[in-house]
Design a protein around this motif. Structure first.
Motif, PDB file in Angstrom:
ATOM      1  N   MET A 153       0.824  -1.211   0.000  1.00 63.75           N
ATOM      2  CA  MET A 153       0.000   0.000   0.000  1.00 63.75           C
ATOM      3  C   MET A 153       0.857   1.260   0.000  1.00 63.75           C
ATOM      4  SD  MET A 153      -1.493  -0.951   3.634  1.00 63.75           S
ATOM      5  CE  MET A 153      -0.626  -0.884   5.160  1.00 63.75           C
ATOM      6  N   ASN A 154       0.269   2.313  -0.524  1.00 65.86           N
ATOM      7  CA  ASN A 154       0.862   3.652  -0.494  1.00 65.86           C
ATOM      8  C   ASN A 154      -0.197   4.633  -0.962  1.00 65.86           C
ATOM      9  OD1 ASN A 154       2.146   1.905  -2.861  1.00 65.86           O
ATOM     10  ND2 ASN A 154       1.585   3.893  -3.716  1.00 65.86           N
ATOM     11  N   LEU A 202      -8.831   0.408  -3.298  1.00 65.13           N
ATOM     12  CA  LEU A 202      -8.501  -0.279  -2.039  1.00 65.13           C
ATOM     13  C   LEU A 202      -9.179  -1.644  -2.086  1.00 65.13           C
ATOM     14  CD1 LEU A 202      -7.572  -0.399   0.957  1.00 65.13           C
ATOM     15  CD2 LEU A 202      -9.695   0.731   1.554  1.00 65.13           C
ATOM     16  N   GLN A 217      -3.624  -7.368   0.862  1.00 64.53           N
ATOM     17  CA  GLN A 217      -4.170  -6.018   0.977  1.00 64.53           C
ATOM     18  C   GLN A 217      -3.502  -5.147  -0.083  1.00 64.53           C
ATOM     19  OE1 GLN A 217      -4.044  -4.961   5.075  1.00 64.53           O
ATOM     20  NE2 GLN A 217      -4.018  -2.768   4.664  1.00 64.53           N
ATOM     21  N   SER A 219      -3.593  -1.232  -1.763  1.00 65.26           N
ATOM     22  CA  SER A 219      -4.200   0.085  -1.540  1.00 65.26           C
ATOM     23  C   SER A 219      -3.398   1.222  -2.161  1.00 65.26           C
ATOM     24  CB  SER A 219      -4.317   0.324  -0.021  1.00 65.26           C
ATOM     25  OG  SER A 219      -4.773   1.626   0.228  1.00 65.26           O
ATOM     26  N   SER A 222      -3.425   5.005   1.242  1.00 66.02           N
ATOM     27  CA  SER A 222      -2.817   4.753   2.546  1.00 66.02           C
ATOM     28  C   SER A 222      -1.803   5.849   2.867  1.00 66.02           C
ATOM     29  CB  SER A 222      -2.110   3.395   2.520  1.00 66.02           C
ATOM     30  OG  SER A 222      -1.241   3.295   3.624  1.00 66.02           O
TER      31      SER A 222
END
Ligand SMILES: NC(=O)c1ccc[n+]([C@@H]2O[C@H](COP(=O)([O-])OP(=O)(O)OC[C@H]3O[C@@H](n4cnc5c(N)ncnc54)[C@H](O)[C@@H]3O)[C@@H](O)[C@H]2O)c1
Length: 328
Positions: A153-154, A202, A217, A219, A222
């Motif tokens: 995520m980022n 997401l 997960q 995303s 985030s």
């Protein structure tokens, strides 16, 4: 010497160009981008003998070009791969391979018919840490695989043609596919939300395989950047944190089931086990260099890539099924 032309010099293309140039057996013959600004940027990193083109059509009938690397948006992969194959070129293409399984199958069949190589850049399976984790499982050190929990995520880059799951989870799915030799899940579900994007930005993907489960997960919404995997074996557990300089931690921790004397429940007791944490030495290697080098070997030796269309199809079948089941 293999002459490669690169199509797409946006965000990722410069990394592909740099690693082609770094390989002594490859020549970056041409860089092509339909956007003049991007092509000007490429020219500033001038490499002697590299040519620059706005139209990819110019690459197709050039007999000096043996292979084409494609680093354009995913929605553009299918047409470019197909035209490159029909022009007799071997193909290196960025992940995800195509937008649908049907497209991927058509390209696989075409490449087989024409006896040409397609290498999909499932970059993580060329990462030295992932290779190390596979060897730890193969040696029995980690025991049986219990679960894989992946976080990627980022903030941004929010894409329009793919969801965060197709863009990011494909890395984790390729890792699982590699670790378990192509074993496929029998249960696939996902929840996701389409913030600022026609596709999910997401997504939480859950998978059940024979013998283990997985949660992935993905995303673009985030505050933190994470590239982390927790992989639990019945003997030891590992954490791979790709953003740290020390990336691999092996935890000699787990849960033991003890039978015999002093038992707590009926005829067995369950006890957690604490132990050492080891940070093994793993030689630093550039995963993208390794991926491109593997493609080179496949072209030289006329052999199938380990990240071939069949692997991409297995991953995309999971993604398509997850899309179908999304939020149900
Ligand atoms: N392996 C990895 O870790 C990794 C990381 C990032 C991106 N990628 C992949 O790389 C690919 C490109 O992503 P990006 O973020 O660089 O996209 P981008 O939008 O930043 O760049 C794409 C470039 O391709 C050019 N282009 C598109 N169609 C073209 C055509 N027909 N002819 C010539 N030029 C054309 C565009 O002008 C643009 O400059 C995607 O498939 C993405 O998933 C892989």
């Amino acid at each position: 010497m293999i002459n490669i032309a690169l199509i797409g010099y946006g965000y990722w293309g410069p990394n592909v160009a740099r690693n082609i140039h770094a390989n002594p057996d490859l020549k970056l013959h041409t860089v092509c981008d339909a956007n003049e600004e991007m092509l000007e940027k490429a020219k500033r990193l001038y490499i002697a003998q590299t040519k620059y083109e706005l139209s990819y059509k110019k690459l197709l009938d050039n007999p000096e070009i043996h292979a084409i690397a494609i680093a354009v948006e995913t929605s553009g992969h299918f047409n470019l791969v197909k035209e490159a194959l029909l022009a007799g070129k071997n193909v290196y293409v960025e992940k995800p391979f195509t937008s649908t399984v049907k497209e991927a199958e058509e390209l696989r069949d075409l490449a087989n018919k024409l006896n040409l190589i397609i290498h999909v850049d499932h970059i993580m399976i060329f990462h030295p840490i992932i290779k190390k984790i596979k060897s730890l499982f193969e040696s029995g050190e980690l025991g049986e695989l219990l679960y894989i929990d992946a976080m990627r995520m980022n903030l941004g880059q929010i894409k329009k043609d793919v969801s965060a799951m197709w863009d990011l989870a494909v890395h984790d799915l390729s890792i699982i596919d590699y670790l378990v030799d192509g074993k496929e899940p029998f249960y696939i579900n996902a929840v996701g939300e389409k913030y600022y994007n026609p596709k999910e930005s997401l997504c939480f993907l859950t998978l059940r395989y024979k013998g283990f489960i997985s949660h992935i997960q993905s995303s673009w919404i985030s505050p933190l950047k994470e590239r982390k995997l927790i992989i639990a074996g019945s003997k030891k557990m590992v954490v791979f944190d790709d953003l740290k300089s020390e990336k691999l931690f092996i935890y000699d921790k787990g849960v033991d089931v003890i039978s015999g004397e002093n038992i707590e429940y009926k005829d067995y007791a369950v006890k957690t086990r604490d132990g050492d944490i080891l940070i093994p030495y793993v030689k630093v290697e550039d995963a993208l260099y390794n991926s491109i080098n593997h493609f080179k070997e496949c072209v030289q030796e006329k052999k199938q890539s380990i990240s071939n269309p069949d692997q991409a199809i297995r991953l995309q079948k999971i993604l398509e099924e997850a899309d179908k089941n999304m939020n149900k």
